[in-house]
Design a protein around this motif. Structure first.
Motif, PDB file in Angstrom:
ATOM      1  N   UNK A   1      99.153  24.288 -28.873  1.00 26.37           N
ATOM      2  CA  UNK A   1      98.153  24.280 -29.932  1.00 26.37           C
ATOM      3  C   UNK A   1      96.875  23.569 -29.477  1.00 26.37           C
ATOM      4  N   UNK A   2      97.064  22.482 -28.736  1.00 30.25           N
ATOM      5  CA  UNK A   2      95.897  21.734 -28.240  1.00 30.25           C
ATOM      6  C   UNK A   2      95.082  22.551 -27.237  1.00 30.25           C
ATOM      7  N   UNK A   3      95.753  23.432 -26.486  1.00 31.85           N
ATOM      8  CA  UNK A   3      95.079  24.129 -25.385  1.00 31.85           C
ATOM      9  C   UNK A   3      94.535  25.500 -25.775  1.00 31.85           C
ATOM     10  N   UNK A   4      94.791  25.925 -27.027  1.00 27.62           N
ATOM     11  CA  UNK A   4      94.407  27.290 -27.422  1.00 27.62           C
ATOM     12  C   UNK A   4      92.904  27.369 -27.726  1.00 27.62           C
ATOM     13  N   UNK A   5      92.247  28.381 -27.162  1.00 29.16           N
ATOM     14  CA  UNK A   5      90.807  28.560 -27.393  1.00 29.16           C
ATOM     15  C   UNK A   5      90.581  29.439 -28.632  1.00 29.16           C
ATOM     16  N   UNK A   6      90.532  28.795 -29.789  1.00 26.85           N
ATOM     17  CA  UNK A   6      90.431  29.542 -31.056  1.00 26.85           C
ATOM     18  C   UNK A   6      89.062  30.189 -31.228  1.00 26.85           C
ATOM     19  N   UNK A   7      88.039  29.524 -30.744  1.00 26.89           N
ATOM     20  CA  UNK A   7      86.699  30.118 -30.844  1.00 26.89           C
ATOM     21  C   UNK A   7      86.641  31.414 -30.044  1.00 26.89           C
ATOM     22  N   UNK A   8      87.256  31.369 -28.868  1.00 29.69           N
ATOM     23  CA  UNK A   8      87.275  32.561 -28.028  1.00 29.69           C
ATOM     24  C   UNK A   8      87.969  33.719 -28.734  1.00 29.69           C
ATOM     25  N   UNK A   9      89.072  33.414 -29.419  1.00 28.28           N
ATOM     26  CA  UNK A   9      89.801  34.460 -30.140  1.00 28.28           C
ATOM     27  C   UNK A   9      88.938  35.014 -31.280  1.00 28.28           C
ATOM     28  N   UNK A  10      88.306  34.101 -32.035  1.00 27.67           N
ATOM     29  CA  UNK A  10      87.495  34.543 -33.175  1.00 27.67           C
ATOM     30  C   UNK A  10      86.351  35.435 -32.711  1.00 27.67           C
ATOM     31  N   UNK A  11      85.798  35.134 -31.546  1.00 27.52           N
ATOM     32  CA  UNK A  11      84.690  35.945 -31.038  1.00 27.52           C
ATOM     33  C   UNK A  11      85.197  37.266 -30.472  1.00 27.52           C
ATOM     34  N   UNK A  12      86.243  37.198 -29.648  1.00 27.47           N
ATOM     35  CA  UNK A  12      86.690  38.407 -28.950  1.00 27.47           C
ATOM     36  C   UNK A  12      87.375  39.389 -29.891  1.00 27.47           C
TER      37      UNK A  12
ATOM     38  N   UNK B   1      87.857  24.693 -29.784  1.00 28.04           N
ATOM     39  CA  UNK B   1      87.929  24.955 -28.345  1.00 28.04           C
ATOM     40  C   UNK B   1      88.443  23.678 -27.705  1.00 28.04           C
ATOM     41  N   UNK B   2      89.415  23.787 -26.833  1.00 28.69           N
ATOM     42  CA  UNK B   2      90.001  22.561 -26.280  1.00 28.69           C
ATOM     43  C   UNK B   2      88.989  21.800 -25.426  1.00 28.69           C
ATOM     44  N   UNK B   3      88.885  20.501 -25.662  1.00 24.55           N
ATOM     45  CA  UNK B   3      88.019  19.657 -24.829  1.00 24.55           C
ATOM     46  C   UNK B   3      88.858  19.150 -23.654  1.00 24.55           C
ATOM     47  N   UNK B   4      88.201  18.478 -22.732  1.00 23.75           N
ATOM     48  CA  UNK B   4      88.930  17.914 -21.588  1.00 23.75           C
ATOM     49  C   UNK B   4      90.010  16.948 -22.080  1.00 23.75           C
ATOM     50  N   UNK B   5      89.665  16.174 -23.117  1.00 25.88           N
ATOM     51  CA  UNK B   5      90.638  15.227 -23.678  1.00 25.88           C
ATOM     52  C   UNK B   5      91.852  15.950 -24.249  1.00 25.88           C
ATOM     53  N   UNK B   6      91.579  17.064 -24.961  1.00 29.50           N
ATOM     54  CA  UNK B   6      92.677  17.835 -25.550  1.00 29.50           C
ATOM     55  C   UNK B   6      93.618  18.334 -24.456  1.00 29.50           C
ATOM     56  N   UNK B   7      93.006  18.867 -23.387  1.00 29.89           N
ATOM     57  CA  UNK B   7      93.836  19.395 -22.300  1.00 29.89           C
ATOM     58  C   UNK B   7      94.640  18.285 -21.631  1.00 29.89           C
ATOM     59  N   UNK B   8      94.011  17.136 -21.474  1.00 23.17           N
ATOM     60  CA  UNK B   8      94.723  16.005 -20.870  1.00 23.17           C
ATOM     61  C   UNK B   8      95.893  15.586 -21.762  1.00 23.17           C
ATOM     62  N   UNK B   9      95.629  15.549 -23.083  1.00 19.44           N
ATOM     63  CA  UNK B   9      96.693  15.173 -24.013  1.00 19.44           C
ATOM     64  C   UNK B   9      97.828  16.196 -23.966  1.00 19.44           C
ATOM     65  N   UNK B  10      97.452  17.470 -23.862  1.00 18.45           N
ATOM     66  CA  UNK B  10      98.467  18.527 -23.808  1.00 18.45           C
ATOM     67  C   UNK B  10      99.305  18.393 -22.551  1.00 18.45           C
ATOM     68  N   UNK B  11      98.633  18.122 -21.430  1.00 24.70           N
ATOM     69  CA  UNK B  11      99.374  17.977 -20.172  1.00 24.70           C
ATOM     70  C   UNK B  11     100.334  16.793 -20.236  1.00 24.70           C
ATOM     71  N   UNK B  12      99.856  15.715 -20.886  1.00 22.26           N
ATOM     72  CA  UNK B  12     100.724  14.538 -21.027  1.00 22.26           C
ATOM     73  C   UNK B  12     101.966  14.891 -21.843  1.00 22.26           C
TER      74      UNK B  12
END
Lengths: 547, 316
Positions: free
Chosen positions: A315-326, A364-375
């Motif tokens: 959920x943290x890593x999903x690019x929702x803006x990208x989906x809404x646009x595409x 849209x996942x930020x660097x922090x979000x991705x780091x949290x997801x990886x953790x």
């Protein structure tokens, strides 16, 4: 009807509609577009109309199947009969609920609701509506196997306790029951008409049995269905602007063509994506409003997603803006909860404020979000098998599935897509063998009542759609409490807590909310742009923009 | 008389076999009608699923279900639509006129224009006109009907506003107006086939001895074409026209959806998607019946057009 337009927009509209067919998509799944989104007006309603209109042609996504709502109903049936049939309560364009055929509805103690029936209401055949008629209708809706019987699940007894009074006895307090009486479960029918038609009631050629501002005119199966302004509508204070609405139906690409060519005057579109080609058509105005619809990724009982941390990471890593646009040309919004803002039928400000504070489902996942997801992944351990997400090959599901695969890869997980025939996709809800093929499947989910509690009950450990086996005794207790809370502010607090717990545990991953989307001939206005059109007599408000 | 009886019996057997194959195919197809019958996923409890299965006899073995359908069908009852909750016969009756009108219109177009072009090409064979006609019809045949449909709608309906965008129209003139573009879209591919068969069949006749003989008697060009060439060329042309009509009766799906026509084609697609078994069964059987009727009509028509065929049947 306007004369057909000859704008550049027309070519664009056709090009997109064509692309739709070329890629073999079903209606309502227009091809992804790179066109930047225009800002559409978003709100409960379009500006009020100034003058009446004689005849309007309205497009539906499908031909209505029946108007016996105890058998079945869908968007097409509801859109039409919201104007013809009335209910004990009424949904307003802002999605709040007010008393209607019932003058009032009150909890007199923990298990009794009293409906006071309005005086002076007449059915279309001229006969007055009595409390006995109301009781008869409620019993019909509550009968075993009736489509709306689930609304009456907690009802123990229904009795006429006065000239204009019905008392409903409940096994337990059910705060949503009164709201449900604004839906099809609260529709009041004329028993004399229904009984005279017998089994045929609800099929083409039979009269309606209702009291609304419009009566059912001619229904030519396969061609059109007309509703006409009721001659002696009981509520003289209600202004009814449109005289006659002719409903026709077609695939979404043909609906778009009909609107572009000026052959149809309006439509509530099946999906926001259908509006993409209409954005550049001058003779058509677009508006969006709240609905309960949202695209979600539902986790199944299979495999690695049983671990809450994996779901949170995805959920943290999903690019929702990208989906809404595409997938929706920007006409859907990245969304943090599994249910659209149209569910906020009371205490909307409290819900809005709570929504804004939610974390764990970034646009849209930020660097922090991705780091949290990886953790989270590191903590949980990456699953041995790749994560499998289901698609049906349709364009929206393709975009969502690809985005999920990308999200998984961005946090070091393997993921792949499995394609299920679209005719079988619905079986994800009923067949565990089908669910056994994927860890996640995407769908557009909605609820018929504008109350988040009606949705969040799906996170209870006993809920039929809680496939992943999310189980939290405190959550279960909160669901019970929320159902019992007849005070709106109190119920909103409980619903907000349920929402917070759901988003944290993520049994389903929220993706995007798909608002109700209205396309209307530019010189017409007045109708709701919210999902209220499914239950509210919108045609009565439809008129010309200039007096 | 005996031959006619044998023919009718053959058709009956074909229908029963076809109906069983269709039934079994639907039974085996992925997807469960119960999901659509119940609708709301929150109501999909095991008890409710079992109750709905029992109500629609979906819990019975294939042969029992088929027998239930067949005994109803023999009594004139094609069942009730899962989706519309109306008798299937009523739904078919309301959708049939649009599809039949569309196919009839398309048939007139591709027969008249196709045979006309074929004759013209044959008469001018080897010359520029011939090459132009053959080239143009080959090109036309390579466009799928829905592409033609989209192009027609975008130009003639949306841009120019000459034709309506959706629907099948009301009454004869309005119907013609509504169905012109869909009929053109539907007949473009067929046109190429019919004109090619016409041309080929006529070219063969031109080279035959009796035409040579007729020419040698000093008969004029037009008379030769009409009395000798075309008359003897009819067989393959009529057969091809009939086969194309039969295929169109089952192939209006895409054009119907482009033009928003509620016909049999769109009904079938819709029914397949919602697992509306009784409707799928009825529509597919209609297609089988339509095919049988068209081929039977051709068999009866051919001897009238070409007496030699009738004689052959009698003497054999």
């Amino acid at each position: 009807m306007t004369t057909p337009t000859r704008s550049r927009g027309a070519i664009l509209a056709i090009a997109t509609a064509g692309a739709l067919l070329l890629t073999g998509c079903t209606a309502g799944d227009p091809a992804p577009s790179a066109t930047p989104a225009m800002d559409l007006p978003f709100g409960p309603s379009t500006p009020a109309a100034r003058g009446p209109v004689e005849q309007v042609t309205w497009m539906l996504p499908a031909e209505p199947a029946t108007f016996d709502f105890d058998i079945d109903s869908g968007a097409a049936e509801n859109t039409v009969f919201a104007n013809v049939c009335e209910r004990l309560m009424a949904v307003q364009p802002d999605l709040t609920t007010v008393p209607h055929l019932a003058e009032s509805a009150e909890w007199v103690d923990a298990t009794h609701v009293v409906f006071t029936i309005r005086d002076g209401v007449t059915f279309h055949d001229g006969s007055p509506m009595t409390a006995a008629d109301v009781l008869w209708s409620m019993q019909r809706h509550a009968a075993d196997g009736a489509d709306e019987s689930d609304e009456y699940a907690n009802v123990v007894a229904m009795e006429q306790t006065g000239d204009r009074e019905i008392t409903v006895t409940m096994a337990q307090r059910d705060a949503i029951f009164i709201q449900a009486m604004a839906g099809n479960g609260g529709m009041v029918l004329n028993p004399r008409v229904v009984e005279a038609q017998g089994d045929a009631y609800g099929s083409p050629g039979t009269p309606d049995a209702c009291s609304g501002p419009y009566t059912l005119g001619e229904w030519k199966p396969g061609t059109s269905l007309t509703i006409e302004k009721a001659e002696h509508y009981w509520d003289a204070s209600r202004e009814v602007l449109a005289d006659e609405i002719v409903f026709r139906w077609a695939d979404q690409s043909a609906v778009v063509n009909a609107l572009t060519a000026g052959e149809a005057d309006g439509s509530y579109l099946d999906s926001p994506a259908s509006a993409i080609p209409l954005q550049s058509v001058d003779s058509v105005s677009l508006a969006q409003g709240p609905s309960t619809n949202a695209w979600v990724l539902l986790a199944t009982e299979r495999g690695p997603l049983a671990d809450e941390r994996i779901r949170q990471a995805l959920s943290l890593a999903l690019d929702r803006t990208g989906i809404a646009t595409a997938a929706f040309g920007g006409l859907a919004q990245p969304w943090k909860t599994p249910i659209g803002s149209g569910a906020w039928g009371y205490e909307a400000e409290a819900f809005q404020a709570a929504y804004e504070e939610l974390e764990g489902a970034p646009a849209s996942p930020s660097a922090d979000d991705l780091a949290a997801a990886k953790a989270l992944i590191e903590e949980a351990g990456a699953p041995d098998e790749p994560i499998v997400v289901a698609s049906d090959g349709g364009s929206v599901r393709n975009v969502v599935s690809n985005a999920l695969v990308a999200a998984a890869q961005s946090i070091g997980l393997e993921a792949e897509i499995v394609t299920i025939p679209s005719a079988q996709y619905g079986d994800f809800y009923s067949d565990d063998a089908v669910r056994g093929q994927a860890d996640l499947f995407s769908d557009e989910y909605y609820i018929s009542k504008n109350d988040p509690v009606g949705f969040y009950k799906n996170g209870a450990s006993t809920a039929t759609v809680n496939f992943v086996g999310f189980s939290d005794p405190e959550y279960d207790a909160l669901v019970k409490e929320a159902f019992a809370a007849t005070d709106d502010a109190e119920r909103a607090d409980l619903a907000i807590e349920l929402q917070r717990r759901w988003v944290e545990a993520t049994p389903w991953i929220p993706v995007a909310q798909s608002p109700s989307t209205l396309a209307l001939r530019s010189d017409l206005t007045g109708v709701p742009s919210s999902a209220a059109y499914l239950y509210y007599p919108w045609a009565a408000d439809l008129g010309t923009a200039q007096g | 008389m005996l031959a006619a009886l044998r023919r009718v019996a053959g058709m009956a057997v074909t229908l029963v076999v076809a109906s069983f194959i269709i039934f079994a195919a639907m039974y085996a197809a992925p997807g469960d009608p119960v999901t659509f019958l119940i609708g709301n996923p929150e109501n999909l409890t095991p008890e409710r699923i079992a109750a709905v299965r029992a109500e629609y006899h979906l819990d019975q073995p294939l042969l029992v279900q088929y027998w239930l359908w067949l005994s109803g069908a023999l009594g004139g009852d094609l069942g009730t639509s899962f989706q519309y909750h109306q008798p299937v016969a009523d739904i078919m009756a309301s959708r049939m006129p649009a599809t039949l009108a569309l196919v009839a219109y398309a048939a007139v177009l591709f027969t008249v224009v196709g045979i006309g072009l074929g004759v013209w090409a044959a008469v001018r064979r080897g010359r520029a006109t011939d090459s132009a006609i053959v080239g143009a019809t080959t090109l036309a045949a390579s466009f799928p009907s829905f592409v033609v449909g989209i192009l027609l709608v975008s130009f003639f309906s949306v841009q120019l506003g000459w034709f309506p965008v959706t629907g099948a129209g009301d009454g004869f003139l309005d119907g013609l107006h509504h169905l012109t573009l869909p009929a053109i879209a539907l007949s473009v591919g067929a046109l190429a086939i019919v004109s090619r068969v016409t041309r080929q069949s006529m070219v063969e006749q031109f080279d035959s001895e009796h035409v040579e003989a007729a020419r040698s008697t000093g008969m004029g060009g037009a008379a030769v074409v009409v009395r000798h060439v075309l008359r003897n060329a009819w067989g393959p042309i009529v057969t091809m026209v009939a086969l194309v009509i039969a295929s169109l009766l089952a192939g209006t799906v895409v054009v119907e959806s482009v033009f928003g026509i509620s016909g049999i084609g769109s009904l079938l697609v819709d029914a397949i998607n919602t697992h509306d078994f009784p409707v799928v069964q009825a529509v597919l059987l209609y297609m089988v019946v339509a095919y049988m009727i068209v081929t039977t009509v051709v068999d009866l028509l051919l001897p009238l057009l070409d007496p030699r065929i009738g004689n052959r049947v009698k003497t054999s």
